[in-house]
Design a protein around this motif. Structure first.
Motif, mmCIF file in Angstrom:
data_model
loop_
_atom_site.group_PDB
_atom_site.id
_atom_site.type_symbol
_atom_site.label_atom_id
_atom_site.label_comp_id
_atom_site.label_asym_id
_atom_site.label_seq_id
_atom_site.Cartn_x
_atom_site.Cartn_y
_atom_site.Cartn_z
ATOM 1 N N ALA A 168 1.547 -2.871 -6.097
ATOM 2 C CA ALA A 168 1.247 -3.313 -4.731
ATOM 3 C C ALA A 168 0.290 -2.345 -4.045
ATOM 4 O O ALA A 168 -0.640 -2.766 -3.344
ATOM 5 C CB ALA A 168 2.548 -3.433 -3.929
ATOM 6 N N GLU A 169 0.504 -1.058 -4.248
ATOM 7 C CA GLU A 169 -0.374 -0.056 -3.654
ATOM 8 C C GLU A 169 -1.784 -0.149 -4.224
ATOM 9 O O GLU A 169 -2.770 -0.159 -3.474
ATOM 10 C CB GLU A 169 0.189 1.338 -3.896
ATOM 11 C CG GLU A 169 -0.709 2.451 -3.340
ATOM 12 C CD GLU A 169 -0.219 3.830 -3.725
ATOM 13 O OE1 GLU A 169 -0.575 4.785 -3.020
ATOM 14 O OE2 GLU A 169 0.487 3.961 -4.736
ATOM 15 N N GLN A 170 -1.886 -0.225 -5.545
ATOM 16 C CA GLN A 170 -3.205 -0.226 -6.177
ATOM 17 C C GLN A 170 -3.983 -1.502 -5.899
ATOM 18 O O GLN A 170 -5.219 -1.488 -5.847
ATOM 19 C CB GLN A 170 -3.057 -0.007 -7.682
ATOM 20 C CG GLN A 170 -2.547 1.390 -8.035
ATOM 21 C CD GLN A 170 -2.416 1.618 -9.527
ATOM 22 O OE1 GLN A 170 -3.083 0.980 -10.343
ATOM 23 N NE2 GLN A 170 -1.539 2.539 -9.912
ATOM 24 N N SER A 218 5.997 -1.278 -6.904
ATOM 25 C CA SER A 218 5.510 -0.457 -5.796
ATOM 26 C C SER A 218 4.116 0.091 -6.092
ATOM 27 O O SER A 218 3.225 0.076 -5.228
ATOM 28 C CB SER A 218 6.491 0.697 -5.545
ATOM 29 O OG SER A 218 5.962 1.609 -4.591
ATOM 30 N N HIS A 219 3.923 0.557 -7.304
ATOM 31 C CA HIS A 219 2.626 1.117 -7.706
ATOM 32 C C HIS A 219 1.555 0.024 -7.753
ATOM 33 O O HIS A 219 0.416 0.245 -7.334
ATOM 34 C CB HIS A 219 2.758 1.788 -9.069
ATOM 35 C CG HIS A 219 3.706 2.947 -9.082
ATOM 36 N ND1 HIS A 219 3.282 4.264 -9.016
ATOM 37 C CD2 HIS A 219 5.055 2.993 -9.141
ATOM 38 C CE1 HIS A 219 4.335 5.065 -9.047
ATOM 39 N NE2 HIS A 219 5.421 4.320 -9.122
ATOM 40 N N ARG A 230 -0.377 -6.639 1.149
ATOM 41 C CA ARG A 230 0.165 -6.502 2.492
ATOM 42 C C ARG A 230 1.482 -5.731 2.446
ATOM 43 O O ARG A 230 2.217 -5.793 1.461
ATOM 44 C CB ARG A 230 0.406 -7.872 3.127
ATOM 45 C CG ARG A 230 -0.808 -8.776 3.173
ATOM 46 C CD ARG A 230 -0.506 -10.014 4.044
ATOM 47 N NE ARG A 230 0.821 -10.561 3.809
ATOM 48 C CZ ARG A 230 1.087 -11.554 2.947
ATOM 49 N NH1 ARG A 230 0.114 -12.084 2.225
ATOM 50 N NH2 ARG A 230 2.331 -12.003 2.810
ATOM 51 N N ASP A 231 1.812 -5.049 3.533
ATOM 52 C CA ASP A 231 3.031 -4.248 3.530
ATOM 53 C C ASP A 231 4.298 -5.079 3.728
ATOM 54 O O ASP A 231 5.412 -4.545 3.660
ATOM 55 C CB ASP A 231 2.959 -3.122 4.563
ATOM 56 C CG ASP A 231 2.800 -3.631 5.992
ATOM 57 O OD1 ASP A 231 2.901 -4.857 6.218
ATOM 58 O OD2 ASP A 231 2.578 -2.793 6.886
ATOM 59 N N GLY A 262 -3.631 -3.145 -3.066
ATOM 60 C CA GLY A 262 -3.805 -3.253 -1.623
ATOM 61 C C GLY A 262 -3.082 -4.434 -1.038
ATOM 62 O O GLY A 262 -3.580 -5.089 -0.097
#
Length: 335
Positions: free
Chosen positions: A119-121, A116-117, A125-126, A123
């Motif tokens: 994927a966020e850092q 999760s971290h 796709r959601d 950027g």
């Protein structure tokens, strides 16, 4: 499943074994040890361990001995995604191409997980599928690859990123147990990222032939246990032989003879036991141990990356990883 890219990442701070002995001797934890415990550390860190240096995600590794459980977990939460992101960026693959991210680790626990971290850092796709594999120890990279193969079989035309990341400096622990003290002398931090697809092209490496053996009755020989809220590694003196025996079971199931065997590092005694049992010189595995120590799950991928750098005419590899469980895993790569 085909390998599109492979890259690694290590923290900037690195320490020779003699430097590790020097800063360890300055800690209260060292002075609280018995003469026997101090002697074990002195003999391993000051002797021929097969390790020249190790990398830690801190410029003050001695301070980790005094850190509390919460502080160590916060350290893991900060450093594991950071090193994972660096490893993925080193692959040179565009984040936009990734449809799934699978992360394996055993040196910390987060919920939601490291994926999760990362994927966020990055950027991502959601709608990228995220999966975390926790609890398989040093052997986790190959089961993670097997999970990627399963995702691609169910989702043709997609791309999967896999990251094996370990912040072993978040699990530095000291007590009188010889296995704990030996572990303190072996482990370092590192991450390996790979990108996989079902797109075949000339020269690409294909992976398959996954095998696993697990021996739960030997679980207590090598595992993490809770030491006052901290991760404490149990490591029995029988592990080199246990690893060699388990790996030989998988070796007997191979489909053909490889150009090279690429294995998890374990430690000097583990490598020697594997070489004797398999009849192979594990040059890349020894080099990884020398340059980085035992970084747990990423090590077999470090060995693969090292071999791929040679730009040889190899056409088949046999990979093996092993650890907590007790479990061992293997796969084959060919082109």
């Amino acid at each position: 499943m085909f390998l599109d890219a492979l890259a690694s990442a290590f923290p900037q701070s690195s320490y020779t074994q003699s430097e590790c002995l020097e800063f360890t001797r300055e800690t209260d934890a060292f002075h609280k040890l018995s003469k026997r415990g101090q002697g074990i550390l002195g003999r391993i860190l000051g002797g021929e361990s097969g390790i020249s240096k190790r990398h830690f995600s801190t410029s003050q590794p001695a301070a980790m001995f005094d850190a509390g459980a919460q502080e160590l977990n916060e350290f893991f939460e900060r450093e594991a995604p950071k090193l994972s992101v660096e490893a993925f960026l080193n692959t040179g693959v565009s984040v936009a191409e990734i449809d799934a991210l699978i992360v394996c680790t055993c040196t910390g626990y987060l919920c939601p997980g490291v994926s999760s971290h990362v994927a966020e850092q990055l950027g991502m796709r959601d709608d990228v599928y995220l999966q975390d594999i926790v609890g398989l120890g040093c052997g986790a990279a190959i089961p993670m690859m097997r999970a990627a193969e399963g995702f691609l079989a169910a989702n043709p035309g997609k791309k999967v990123a896999t990251i094996a990341v370990e912040i072993c400096s978040a699990a530095l622990y000291v007590n009188e147990d010889p296995g704990v003290l030996i572990s303190l002398c072996l482990f370092g931090d590192g991450a390996a990222a790979a990108v996989w697809s079902d797109e075949q092209s000339e020269g690409k490496w294909q992976v398959g032939g996954f095998q696993t053996v697990h021996i739960p009755e030997e679980r207590e020989k090598i595992r993490f246990v809770n030491g006052g809220g901290k991760l404490q590694n149990k490591l029995h003196k029988s592990v080199p032989g246990l690893a060699a025996d388990a790996v030989s079971v998988l070796w007997a199931k191979r489909s053909g003879d490889p150009s090279q065997v690429l294995a998890h590092t374990g430690g000097r005694d583990v490598i020697e036991a594997l070489e004797e049992k398999l009849g192979w010189s594990l040059e890349e595995t020894r080099k990884v141990l020398n340059d980085y120590g035992n970084c747990s799950s990423p090590c077999v991928l470090f060995a693969l990356e090292e071999r791929l750098k040679s730009d040889s005419s190899d056409d088949r590899y046999w990979l093996t990883s092993f650890g907590a469980g007790f479990s061992a895993h293997s796969c084959e790569m060919w082109r």
